[in-house]
Design a protein around this motif. Sequence first.
Motif, short mmCIF file in Angstrom:
data_model
loop_
_atom_site.label_atom_id
_atom_site.label_comp_id
_atom_site.label_asym_id
_atom_site.label_seq_id
_atom_site.Cartn_x
_atom_site.Cartn_y
_atom_site.Cartn_z
N SER A 238 0.85 -1.20 0.00
CA SER A 238 0.00 0.00 0.00
C SER A 238 0.88 1.24 0.00
N PRO A 239 0.39 2.35 -0.57
CA PRO A 239 1.15 3.62 -0.49
C PRO A 239 1.42 4.07 0.94
N THR A 240 0.69 3.52 1.90
CA THR A 240 0.91 3.88 3.30
C THR A 240 2.19 3.26 3.86
N GLY A 241 2.80 2.37 3.08
CA GLY A 241 4.04 1.73 3.53
C GLY A 241 3.81 0.39 4.20
N LYS A 242 2.57 -0.02 4.32
CA LYS A 242 2.24 -1.30 4.94
C LYS A 242 1.80 -2.31 3.89
N LYS A 243 2.02 -3.58 4.17
CA LYS A 243 1.43 -4.64 3.38
C LYS A 243 0.06 -4.94 3.96
N ILE A 244 -0.96 -4.89 3.13
CA ILE A 244 -2.34 -5.02 3.59
C ILE A 244 -2.85 -6.43 3.32
N HIS A 245 -3.25 -7.09 4.39
CA HIS A 245 -3.74 -8.46 4.33
C HIS A 245 -5.08 -8.49 3.61
N THR A 246 -5.19 -9.35 2.61
CA THR A 246 -6.39 -9.39 1.77
C THR A 246 -6.80 -10.83 1.50
N PHE A 247 -8.09 -11.10 1.64
CA PHE A 247 -8.64 -12.41 1.29
C PHE A 247 -9.21 -12.34 -0.13
N ILE A 263 -14.96 -7.56 -7.33
CA ILE A 263 -15.69 -6.83 -6.30
C ILE A 263 -14.76 -6.66 -5.10
N ILE A 264 -14.55 -5.40 -4.68
CA ILE A 264 -13.81 -5.14 -3.45
C ILE A 264 -14.84 -4.91 -2.35
N ASN A 265 -14.81 -5.76 -1.35
CA ASN A 265 -15.78 -5.72 -0.26
C ASN A 265 -15.09 -5.09 0.96
N VAL A 266 -15.50 -3.87 1.32
CA VAL A 266 -14.88 -3.13 2.41
C VAL A 266 -15.65 -3.38 3.70
N HIS A 267 -14.97 -3.83 4.74
CA HIS A 267 -15.69 -4.16 5.98
C HIS A 267 -16.05 -2.89 6.76
N GLY A 268 -17.12 -3.03 7.52
CA GLY A 268 -17.56 -1.94 8.39
C GLY A 268 -16.86 -2.01 9.73
N GLY A 269 -17.35 -1.22 10.62
CA GLY A 269 -16.75 -1.12 11.95
C GLY A 269 -16.40 0.31 12.28
N GLN A 321 -6.37 4.72 0.84
CA GLN A 321 -5.18 4.31 0.10
C GLN A 321 -4.99 2.81 0.15
N ASP A 322 -5.22 2.21 1.30
CA ASP A 322 -5.07 0.76 1.42
C ASP A 322 -6.05 0.00 0.53
N VAL A 323 -7.30 0.46 0.51
CA VAL A 323 -8.32 -0.22 -0.28
C VAL A 323 -8.07 -0.05 -1.78
N MET A 324 -7.73 1.14 -2.19
CA MET A 324 -7.50 1.40 -3.61
C MET A 324 -6.23 0.73 -4.12
N ALA A 325 -5.34 0.34 -3.21
CA ALA A 325 -4.12 -0.36 -3.63
C ALA A 325 -4.47 -1.71 -4.26
N ARG A 326 -5.69 -2.22 -3.98
CA ARG A 326 -6.12 -3.48 -4.58
C ARG A 326 -6.29 -3.34 -6.09
#
Length: 327
Positions: A238-247, A263-269, A321-326
């Motif tokens: 990710s541009p944030t510098g982190k590796k983002i865990h994705t299923f 389809i990118i499914n973004v969780h709530g919370g 940024q993390d989500v769009m990195a997908r």
Amino acid sequence: GKATHTIRFDMVTGMYTDLTPGTNDWPAWEQGGVGYVYSPDGREVCLVSNLDRDQAESTNKDLWLVPFTGGEPKNITADNKAYDGNPQYSPDGKYIAYKIQTTPGYESDWIRLALYDRATGTKTIISEAFDNWINDIRWAPDSKSLYFTAPVEGHVPLYNIEVESRKIRKVIDVKTIDAFGVSSDGKTIVFARRSVGDPADLWRCSSGGKDLKRLTFINQPVADEVDIRPAEEMWINSPTGKKIHTFIVKPHNFDPNKKYPLIINVHGGPQSQWADAFRGDWQVYPGSGYIVAMPNPHGSTGYGQEFTAAISKDWNGKVYQDVMARL
């Protein structure tokens, strides 16, 4: 009909006793939480309640002790103006274990495990070394340790923590454990378990995490008829510098040489996590020919409290940024 009360029913006399008269909720509502529990000697009840005037702006739930015959409640966590809840008496009656947050008004604060010593009244957080949220807790029958579940990197494993040494060990990781119980002799753990490719059923293992065995096959007829798709795991830069865990869940008869809609499914919370746990929508979309990606961006639980807290007041920032990195 406007407030929840805790009622004691005497099975011999058929009499009811309201242990918590008044206009407040006893116990206070909590999703998935345990709002009351009685002591091993049957002499008192520990309840969770929030008596703050503006409860919509407060996380200040406290633990209250009420005599089993009724009487004035005693607040044993008044010094903490944040959340205290999910009380569990130790089998020997020495402690009350409970979950605690320490930042008032912050619902996504780090959830840790604490002990209240009933003899001395002292309170101690014992899970400081564990940098993820504590979920369900259960005492071992010998009162020397507790079992707990927690979200950790897209899974919900079972752990054990020793009271004296505070040593934490992972008992078993079978993707997602939703609920569990400990046998009276302390030798067996029974739990409800699921994964993206496996609907929920009951399983068991030894207290050491060995001898795993499936106990129920309630959803086997569906699994025999339908191609329930499993999840694959990826860590994406990710541009944030982190590796983002994705299923990733792929359609039936997936062909790596073909292109598929995504389809990118973004969780709530948003402070929660996508876990490797069966969900209907994760099967419906691949069943219609889509690849589904479920990222755990900044703010997700299971990757340390710093990662979870990083989105506070960060509107349109790291999560986006993390989500769009997908893509």
